[in-house]
Design an enzyme around this catalytic site. Structure first.
Site, PDB file in Angstrom:
ATOM      1  N   ASN A 137       1.431   5.589   0.126  1.00  0.00           N
ATOM      2  CA  ASN A 137       0.525   6.684  -0.246  1.00  0.00           C
ATOM      3  C   ASN A 137       1.116   7.684  -1.254  1.00  0.00           C
ATOM      4  OD1 ASN A 137       2.108   7.322   2.037  1.00  0.00           O
ATOM      5  ND2 ASN A 137       0.754   8.993   2.587  1.00  0.00           N
ATOM      6  N   GLY A 143       6.124   5.158   7.486  1.00  0.00           N
ATOM      7  CA  GLY A 143       4.935   4.318   7.644  1.00  0.00           C
ATOM      8  C   GLY A 143       4.238   4.615   8.952  1.00  0.00           C
ATOM      9  N   SER A 144       3.548   3.604   9.444  1.00  0.00           N
ATOM     10  CA  SER A 144       2.712   3.816  10.634  1.00  0.00           C
ATOM     11  C   SER A 144       3.539   3.786  11.916  1.00  0.00           C
ATOM     12  CB  SER A 144       1.642   2.720  10.690  1.00  0.00           C
ATOM     13  OG  SER A 144       2.284   1.462  10.785  1.00  0.00           O
ATOM     14  N   GLU A 178       9.724   8.200   9.986  1.00  0.00           N
ATOM     15  CA  GLU A 178       8.785   9.193   9.457  1.00  0.00           C
ATOM     16  C   GLU A 178       7.406   8.586   9.580  1.00  0.00           C
ATOM     17  OE1 GLU A 178       9.328  12.281   8.208  1.00  0.00           O
ATOM     18  OE2 GLU A 178      11.502  12.262   8.422  1.00  0.00           O
ATOM     19  N   CYS A 223       0.262  11.817   4.833  1.00  0.00           N
ATOM     20  CA  CYS A 223       0.679  11.803   6.249  1.00  0.00           C
ATOM     21  C   CYS A 223       0.482  13.151   6.912  1.00  0.00           C
ATOM     22  CB  CYS A 223       2.132  11.373   6.355  1.00  0.00           C
ATOM     23  SG  CYS A 223       3.223  12.358   5.321  1.00  0.00           S
ATOM     24  N   GLU A 233      -5.534   8.221  13.443  1.00  0.00           N
ATOM     25  CA  GLU A 233      -5.321   8.961  12.189  1.00  0.00           C
ATOM     26  C   GLU A 233      -6.360   8.487  11.162  1.00  0.00           C
ATOM     27  OE1 GLU A 233      -1.504   8.009  10.577  1.00  0.00           O
ATOM     28  OE2 GLU A 233      -1.606   9.534   9.020  1.00  0.00           O
TER      29      GLU A 233
HETATM   30  P1  NAD Z   1       2.733   0.674   7.245  1.00  0.00           P
HETATM   31  O1  NAD Z   1       3.425   0.970   8.535  1.00  0.00           O
HETATM   32  O2  NAD Z   1       1.622  -0.294   7.263  1.00  0.00           O
HETATM   33  O3  NAD Z   1       3.775   0.143   6.158  1.00  0.00           O
HETATM   34  C1  NAD Z   1       4.995   0.798   5.894  1.00  0.00           C
HETATM   35  C2  NAD Z   1       6.047  -0.232   5.526  1.00  0.00           C
HETATM   36  O4  NAD Z   1       6.208  -1.152   6.588  1.00  0.00           O
HETATM   37  C3  NAD Z   1       5.690  -1.045   4.281  1.00  0.00           C
HETATM   38  O5  NAD Z   1       6.828  -1.074   3.414  1.00  0.00           O
HETATM   39  C4  NAD Z   1       5.388  -2.428   4.824  1.00  0.00           C
HETATM   40  O6  NAD Z   1       5.809  -3.461   3.974  1.00  0.00           O
HETATM   41  C5  NAD Z   1       6.151  -2.496   6.127  1.00  0.00           C
HETATM   42  N1  NAD Z   1       5.483  -3.333   7.124  1.00  0.00           N
HETATM   43  C6  NAD Z   1       4.140  -3.465   7.319  1.00  0.00           C
HETATM   44  N2  NAD Z   1       3.885  -4.296   8.358  1.00  0.00           N
HETATM   45  C7  NAD Z   1       5.088  -4.709   8.831  1.00  0.00           C
HETATM   46  C8  NAD Z   1       5.515  -5.578   9.879  1.00  0.00           C
HETATM   47  N3  NAD Z   1       4.633  -6.199  10.674  1.00  0.00           N
HETATM   48  N4  NAD Z   1       6.838  -5.757  10.054  1.00  0.00           N
HETATM   49  C9  NAD Z   1       7.746  -5.142   9.289  1.00  0.00           C
HETATM   50  N5  NAD Z   1       7.405  -4.309   8.271  1.00  0.00           N
HETATM   51  C10 NAD Z   1       6.106  -4.095   8.035  1.00  0.00           C
HETATM   52  O7  NAD Z   1       2.272   2.114   6.699  1.00  0.00           O
HETATM   53  P2  NAD Z   1       1.482   2.451   5.366  1.00  0.00           P
HETATM   54  O8  NAD Z   1       0.084   1.933   5.480  1.00  0.00           O
HETATM   55  O9  NAD Z   1       2.280   2.091   4.167  1.00  0.00           O
HETATM   56  O10 NAD Z   1       1.453   4.050   5.427  1.00  0.00           O
HETATM   57  C11 NAD Z   1       0.524   4.741   6.171  1.00  0.00           C
HETATM   58  C12 NAD Z   1       1.137   5.349   7.414  1.00  0.00           C
HETATM   59  O11 NAD Z   1       2.369   5.946   7.101  1.00  0.00           O
HETATM   60  C13 NAD Z   1       0.290   6.454   7.999  1.00  0.00           C
HETATM   61  O12 NAD Z   1       0.334   6.391   9.407  1.00  0.00           O
HETATM   62  C14 NAD Z   1       0.962   7.716   7.511  1.00  0.00           C
HETATM   63  O13 NAD Z   1       0.715   8.865   8.292  1.00  0.00           O
HETATM   64  C15 NAD Z   1       2.377   7.311   7.560  1.00  0.00           C
HETATM   65  N6  NAD Z   1       3.165   8.104   6.637  1.00  0.00           N
HETATM   66  C16 NAD Z   1       4.110   8.949   7.117  1.00  0.00           C
HETATM   67  C17 NAD Z   1       4.832   9.751   6.246  1.00  0.00           C
HETATM   68  C18 NAD Z   1       5.884  10.697   6.727  1.00  0.00           C
HETATM   69  O14 NAD Z   1       6.606  11.231   5.885  1.00  0.00           O
HETATM   70  N7  NAD Z   1       6.015  10.943   8.018  1.00  0.00           N
HETATM   71  C19 NAD Z   1       4.589   9.674   4.877  1.00  0.00           C
HETATM   72  C20 NAD Z   1       3.616   8.799   4.423  1.00  0.00           C
HETATM   73  C21 NAD Z   1       2.923   8.014   5.302  1.00  0.00           C
END
Ligand code: NAD
Length: 456
Positions: free
Chosen positions: A114, A187-188, A209, A243, A332
């Site tokens: 994002n 990420g999530s 995070e 996020c 979310e």
């Molecule tokens: P995501 O968890 O889908 O992906 C994040 C990373 O994980 C990516 O690099 C992806 O390649 C990897 N990934 C995805 N599935 C995986 C799996 N099964 N096994 C191993 N790795 C895997 O998250 P997203 O869609 O990129 O981001 C959105 C989420 O991130 C939201 O929940 C948002 O709130 C959160 N977020 C948090 C922050 C923060 O600073 N706290 C910042 C931005 C986004």
């Protein structure tokens, strides 16, 4: 090159000490600064191609914040790195006691889509200033940016010091099977659990995070126009795909109608009912997320907005009249939909919010210090603002991180340096004196001397 080979190449580079000196760290930070400032336009263009983010938004949230953070590290790194002398208890007399700030080693950073440049490079700054070698995996959901980052890093850095590895879940899984000295994941919550499980195999420390439903509480004494402006500012940046975007509003019932009116005024003033992806508004990242948001709209009681365009992945800022049980309140949102929930009695605020997983951010709009303190002391959350949204993360003096299901650990400024460093305590003793009483065989006299000297 295989992932295993990249990791061992980086471990060898770390072991030979090339990233440890202050000179090396500063020179890498300057190199990173040059990469970002020279290719600012290329990076913003890549983000725009990925999901239509307007240039000004990319500049402010992705480029400026990184340059500012690098300058802050360059200014403070000497003080952060310096070994710290501390006092010691009488039992250790005579001794000097020192805390060394050691780099952790070879670290893995996994970014989200994002803010695809910011979320990859912000932790990288901390990893470099703490003296580590780094493997960085940007998100595959922003593919143009990921390719651009790889290309630029190959030009600006040696791969045994910083390597960009591109790919999705399969590559991340392979990376996670390696042994790192720290894993920094953005990420999530769902994937955060996968990362932590994998890290436990090698007892690797993690920073997670993650996300969550960040509330904006609007009290009955709040300035409603300012609240609406600042909540919608935080909700429409990146089309709500932030996020720390305010996820929903919890407002005193007497102020609901005024807030809705102020919201429509704020949106008209921001966009003049004329949304242009790439100019004044951002698209939804992909069709899956677009459809997910469309479905939430269709199941909600929409009181303003609700328009969308599948071809451009446009979703209009949308106000929803909601209850705690509605679908839109279960996860979310990560899009420009703002549910409004009312409360009657302030006691409901902490009782309801404490039923939800701890959010990454919490915002409260009130002039009352008492109300602010009540929320701060009774509702756990990662970080937040009073009478604003999002801006807490632009202050490097504040730790940025989650609580509970929204994450663990923190970064930004010195917190980034500390995250990627290991504190090593060393007690330094002279060889003299070396009294016999310290050594066995012990007897009653030894115990009575010990008690007399050391027990208070
Ligand atoms: P995501 O968890 O889908 O992906 C994040 C990373 O994980 C990516 O690099 C992806 O390649 C990897 N990934 C995805 N599935 C995986 C799996 N099964 N096994 C191993 N790795 C895997 O998250 P997203 O869609 O990129 O981001 C959105 C989420 O991130 C939201 O929940 C948002 O709130 C959160 N977020 C948090 C922050 C923060 O600073 N706290 C910042 C931005 C986004």
């Amino acid at each position: 090159m295989s992932i295993e080979s990249i990791v061992s190449q980086q471990k060898a580079a770390f072991s030979d000490g090339r990233t440890r000196s202050i000179k090396a760290r500063k020179s890498m930070l300057k190199q990173l600064r040059m990469l970002i400032s020279t290719h600012e336009k290329d990076l913003c263009d890549a983000i725009k191609q990925d999901f239509g983010k307007p240039y000004i938004e990319s500049y402010v949230t992705e480029i400026y914040t990184l340059l500012d953070e690098i300058d802050y590290h360059l200014k403070n790194i000497y003080g952060w790195m310096k070994a710290e002398s501390v006092g010691g208890p009488i039992v250790t007399f005579p001794s000097k006691n020192v805390i060394y700030k050691q780099p952790k080693g070879t670290v893995l950073i996994i970014g989200a889509w994002n803010y695809p440049v910011h979320l990859s490079l912000m932790p990288l700054i901390g990893a470099i200033s703490a003296g580590n070698t780094v493997i960085l995996k940007p998100s595959e959901l922003a593919p143009v940016t990921s390719v651009k980052l790889k290309e630029l890093f190959e030009r600006y850095f040696k791969p045994d010091v910083i390597t960009i590895v591109e790919g999705g879940a399969d590559i991340t899984t392979e990376l996670l099977s390696q042994s790192f000295n720290h894993i920094f994941f953005t990420g999530s919550t769902r994937v955060g659990k996968i990362v932590m499980k994998a890290a436990s195999e090698n007892l690797t420390p993690v920073t997670l995070e993650l996300g969550g439903k960040s509330p904006a509480i609007v009290f009955d004494d709040a300035n409603i126009d300012v609240s609406a402006n600042r909540i919608w500012w935080g909700k429409t940046i990146n089309a709500g795909q932030t996020c720390v975007a305010p996820d929903f509003v919890l407002i005193h019932m007497s102020k609901k109608e005024a807030f809705i009116e102020a919201s429509t005024n704020a949106l008209s003033a921001f966009f003049k009912n004329d949304y242009h992806i790439g100019h004044n508004y951002t698209a939804i990242i992909n069709h899956d997320h677009f459809e997910r948001l469309r479905e939430l709209i269709s199941k909600s009681n929409v009181i303003y907005g609700g328009d969308s365009n599948r071809d451009t992945r446009f979703i209009e800022p949308t106000i929803v009249d909601a209850t705690w049980d509605d679908d839109i309140m279960q996860e979310e949102i990560f899009g420009p939909l703002l549910p409004i929930i009312t409360y009657d009695d302030e006691k409901e605020i902490s009782s309801q919010l404490n039923k939800l997983p701890s959010p990454l951010a919490l915002y409260m709009f009130t002039e009352s210090k008492e109300k602010q303190e009540f929320v701060i002391q009774h509702v756990p959350f990662g970080g937040g603002c009073v009478n604003d949204t999002i801006s807490h993360l632009s202050n490097p003096n504040l730790p940025f991180g989650g609580a509970g299901f929204s994450g663990m650990g923190a970064y930004h400024g010195k917190y980034s340096f500390d995250t990627f460093s290991r504190q090593q305590g060393v007690l330094k003793k002279p060889s003299w004196p070396d009294p016999d009483v310290r050594y066995p065989p012990y007897n009653d006299l030894t115990l009575s001397i010990f008690k007399r000297l050391f027990t208070k």
